[in-house]
Design a protein around this motif. Structure first.
Motif, PDB file in Angstrom:
ATOM      1  N   TYR A   4       0.810  -0.886   0.253  1.00 52.80           N
ATOM      2  CA  TYR A   4       0.246   0.476   0.047  1.00 52.80           C
ATOM      3  C   TYR A   4       0.595   1.188   0.201  1.00 52.80           C
ATOM      4  N   PRO A   5       0.319   2.165  -0.739  1.00 50.62           N
ATOM      5  CA  PRO A   5       0.937   3.801  -0.623  1.00 50.62           C
ATOM      6  C   PRO A   5       1.463   3.648   0.523  1.00 50.62           C
ATOM      7  N   GLU A   6       2.504   4.619   1.176  1.00 52.71           N
ATOM      8  CA  GLU A   6       3.173   5.728   2.204  1.00 52.71           C
ATOM      9  C   GLU A   6       2.009   6.816   3.000  1.00 52.71           C
ATOM     10  N   THR A   7       1.638   6.492   4.075  1.00 51.95           N
ATOM     11  CA  THR A   7      -0.054   7.014   4.331  1.00 51.95           C
ATOM     12  C   THR A   7       0.986   8.061   5.894  1.00 51.95           C
ATOM     13  N   GLU A   8       0.118   9.303   5.773  1.00 48.00           N
ATOM     14  CA  GLU A   8       0.884   9.977   7.293  1.00 48.00           C
ATOM     15  C   GLU A   8      -0.153   9.721   8.028  1.00 48.00           C
ATOM     16  N   ALA A   9       0.238   9.523   9.560  1.00 48.80           N
ATOM     17  CA  ALA A   9      -0.661   9.859  10.355  1.00 48.80           C
ATOM     18  C   ALA A   9      -2.083  10.499  10.573  1.00 48.80           C
ATOM     19  N   PHE A  10      -2.737  10.333  11.389  1.00 52.54           N
ATOM     20  CA  PHE A  10      -4.243  11.315  11.338  1.00 52.54           C
ATOM     21  C   PHE A  10      -4.068  11.730  12.513  1.00 52.54           C
ATOM     22  N   ASP A  11      -2.781  11.206  13.468  1.00 51.02           N
ATOM     23  CA  ASP A  11      -2.867  10.777  15.042  1.00 51.02           C
ATOM     24  C   ASP A  11      -1.273  10.787  15.619  1.00 51.02           C
ATOM     25  N   THR A  12      -0.588  12.164  16.165  1.00 49.90           N
ATOM     26  CA  THR A  12       0.623  11.159  17.078  1.00 49.90           C
ATOM     27  C   THR A  12       0.172  12.384  18.674  1.00 49.90           C
ATOM     28  N   GLY A  13       0.808  11.303  19.753  1.00 49.20           N
ATOM     29  CA  GLY A  13       0.570  11.662  21.580  1.00 49.20           C
ATOM     30  C   GLY A  13       1.592  11.211  21.665  1.00 49.20           C
ATOM     31  N   ARG A  14       1.552  11.503  22.787  1.00 44.85           N
ATOM     32  CA  ARG A  14       2.925  10.981  23.945  1.00 44.85           C
ATOM     33  C   ARG A  14       1.343  10.344  25.593  1.00 44.85           C
ATOM     34  N   LEU A  15       2.416   9.333  25.854  1.00 45.76           N
ATOM     35  CA  LEU A  15       1.554   8.415  26.908  1.00 45.76           C
ATOM     36  C   LEU A  15       2.609   8.089  27.766  1.00 45.76           C
ATOM     37  N   LEU A  23       6.087   7.044  26.434  1.00 42.28           N
ATOM     38  CA  LEU A  23       5.562   6.941  25.462  1.00 42.28           C
ATOM     39  C   LEU A  23       5.064   7.272  24.156  1.00 42.28           C
ATOM     40  N   TYR A  24       5.836   7.358  23.094  1.00 37.33           N
ATOM     41  CA  TYR A  24       5.324   8.512  21.819  1.00 37.33           C
ATOM     42  C   TYR A  24       4.822   7.239  21.065  1.00 37.33           C
ATOM     43  N   TYR A  25       3.776   7.293  19.527  1.00 40.95           N
ATOM     44  CA  TYR A  25       2.349   6.959  19.170  1.00 40.95           C
ATOM     45  C   TYR A  25       2.286   7.795  18.317  1.00 40.95           C
ATOM     46  N   GLU A  26       1.834   6.768  17.096  1.00 35.19           N
ATOM     47  CA  GLU A  26       1.510   7.522  15.949  1.00 35.19           C
ATOM     48  C   GLU A  26      -0.087   6.377  15.180  1.00 35.19           C
ATOM     49  N   GLN A  27      -0.863   7.362  14.570  1.00 33.34           N
ATOM     50  CA  GLN A  27      -1.817   6.179  14.350  1.00 33.34           C
ATOM     51  C   GLN A  27      -2.117   6.943  12.797  1.00 33.34           C
ATOM     52  N   SER A  28      -2.085   5.787  11.647  1.00 32.09           N
ATOM     53  CA  SER A  28      -3.131   6.397  10.502  1.00 32.09           C
ATOM     54  C   SER A  28      -3.963   5.411   9.788  1.00 32.09           C
ATOM     55  N   GLY A  29      -4.270   5.639   8.587  1.00 34.02           N
ATOM     56  CA  GLY A  29      -5.375   4.825   7.954  1.00 34.02           C
ATOM     57  C   GLY A  29      -6.614   5.230   8.320  1.00 34.02           C
ATOM     58  N   VAL A  62      -4.276   1.950  12.325  1.00 37.05           N
ATOM     59  CA  VAL A  62      -2.617   1.017  12.517  1.00 37.05           C
ATOM     60  C   VAL A  62      -2.477   1.962  13.582  1.00 37.05           C
ATOM     61  N   ILE A  63      -1.587   0.967  14.297  1.00 40.80           N
ATOM     62  CA  ILE A  63      -1.270   2.340  15.547  1.00 40.80           C
ATOM     63  C   ILE A  63       0.150   1.620  15.258  1.00 40.80           C
ATOM     64  N   LEU A  64       1.417   2.394  15.945  1.00 39.94           N
ATOM     65  CA  LEU A  64       2.572   2.120  15.538  1.00 39.94           C
ATOM     66  C   LEU A  64       2.924   2.554  17.298  1.00 39.94           C
ATOM     67  N   PHE A  65       4.260   2.228  17.456  1.00 45.42           N
ATOM     68  CA  PHE A  65       4.628   2.845  18.728  1.00 45.42           C
ATOM     69  C   PHE A  65       6.386   2.662  19.698  1.00 45.42           C
ATOM     70  N   LYS A  72      11.262   8.076  19.477  1.00 42.55           N
ATOM     71  CA  LYS A  72      10.896   9.925  20.433  1.00 42.55           C
ATOM     72  C   LYS A  72      10.580   9.198  22.091  1.00 42.55           C
ATOM     73  N   SER A  73      10.732   8.040  22.470  1.00 44.62           N
ATOM     74  CA  SER A  73       9.743   7.549  23.879  1.00 44.62           C
ATOM     75  C   SER A  73      11.149   8.314  24.243  1.00 44.62           C
ATOM     76  N   THR A  74      10.910   8.967  26.019  1.00 47.76           N
ATOM     77  CA  THR A  74      11.766   9.456  26.354  1.00 47.76           C
ATOM     78  C   THR A  74      11.664   8.878  28.066  1.00 47.76           C
ATOM     79  N   PRO A  75      12.844   8.933  28.851  1.00 51.76           N
ATOM     80  CA  PRO A  75      13.853   9.210  28.398  1.00 51.76           C
ATOM     81  C   PRO A  75      14.774   8.347  27.135  1.00 51.76           C
ATOM     82  N   ALA A  76      15.219   8.527  26.025  1.00 52.16           N
ATOM     83  CA  ALA A  76      15.920   7.850  24.921  1.00 52.16           C
ATOM     84  C   ALA A  76      17.069   7.276  25.904  1.00 52.16           C
ATOM     85  N   ALA A  77      16.833   5.592  25.421  1.00 51.37           N
ATOM     86  CA  ALA A  77      17.964   4.733  26.168  1.00 51.37           C
ATOM     87  C   ALA A  77      18.554   4.074  27.807  1.00 51.37           C
TER      88      ALA A  77
END
Length: 316
Positions: A4-15, A23-29, A62-65, A72-77
């Protein structure tokens, strides 16, 4: 099938999931589509937006995190409160936060281990499971990559991998690498991080593309650190499992769920022996061996099987 073609996230957030981690997360589709959570590899690698291309954006939500300390989750490493079971709890917190009743679980490599651990802990929240490049955090798997196994296939690159460790410490490379990558010598730490990541990059490709591997090594030192240090942290602690076979033993809890297992025959990071053991424990799941496949989802045969699996689960 075409990706499927590349899509952009319709929502991003932090939890926020603890006093330490966010945590950093993204939703698309499709906003109201069939939800699928994508569990990235490593641990420590961070999300890959190209994973959206396995899913019909008109059908799937589609949920990526980024898992703890990754991307992009913090603190890194940060390795504090960073275990398999913290991540399992995080996946469940994210599901609740997003108001999802049940979702499809999708993951590869480390993502397959986390996918099994989460699904076995929360089977009532899972619609179906798609996993590839199967890994169960066993000592044998970790030794295959980091002590004895893959070095028999790649003795030339192995020399580079062990060269950063004194000969007297090469009988336990995991411990030797762990000491240095969590130590205070910045120069030694960076040297080991780069050697660790290059070795895994070599093993990950069916045919190693030196130029691509070197290009990836030009990424930020932080991304290299997140991957190598977090991964070694998990390996040396055996994923905090109660036994080497916990993820296989607990498959009984998910055998009633729809499942698809995809494995490259020549996967050098997660050898097929583990996928075969999972297949024997979970015969109800569809099992696909890709005869010319290696480790990554970018292998043509592996990618096609993942596309087909996502198509099959569209209406779950």
């Amino acid at each position: 099938m075409e990706f499927y073609p590349e899509t952009e996230a319709f929502d991003t957030g932090r939890l926020r999931v603890s006093d330490i981690h966010e945590l950093y997360y993204e939703q698309s589709g499709a906003r109201d589509g069939n939800p699928v959570v994508v569990l990235h590899g490593g641990p420590g690698s961070g999300l890959n937006t190209k994973d959206r291309r396995f899913f019909d954006p008109k059908v799937y939500r589609v949920i990526l995190f980024d898992q703890r300390g990754s991307g992009k989750s913090t603190p890194a490493a940060d390795l504090r409160e960073n275990t398999t079971w913290h991540l399992v709890a995080d996946v469940e917190r994210l599901r609740t936060h997003l108001g999802i009743e049940k979702w499809v679980v999708f993951g590869g490599s480390w993502g397959s281990a986390l996918g099994l651990a989460y699904s076995e802990s929360h089977p009532d929240r899972v619609k179906g499971i798609i996993i590839r490049g199967i890994y169960t955090i066993s000592r044998w798997e970790n030794m295959w990559v980091n002590q004895a196994g893959a070095n028999a296939v790649f003795p030339d690159y192995w020399e580079d991998y062990v060269s950063v460790i004194p000969e007297g410490e090469r009988g336990d490379l995991l411990s030797a690498y762990h000491r240095r990558m969590t130590g205070d010598d910045a120069e030694e730490k960076l040297l080991c991080i780069r050697a660790w990541n290059r070795w895994e990059d070599i093993l990950s490709q069916l045919v190693a593309d030196e130029e691509e591997i070197e290009a990836r090594r030009q990424q930020s030192d932080l991304a290299d650190l997140q991957h190598a240090v977090t991964e070694c942290h998990y390996f040396i602690h055996g994923g905090w499992l109660r036994s080497d076979t916990q993820l296989l033993d607990d498959v009984v809890k998910i055998r009633h769920l729809p499942g698809i297992i995809i494995q490259g025959r020549y996967d050098m990071v997660c050898p097929m022996r583990t996928a075969w053991a999972l297949h024997k424990r979970w015969p109800e799941a569809d099992f696909h061996i890709v005869p010319d496949g290696g480790h990554t989802s970018r292998e043509p045969g592996v990618g096609q099987k993942l596309l087909e699996a996502a198509e099959k689960f569209k209406t779950l």
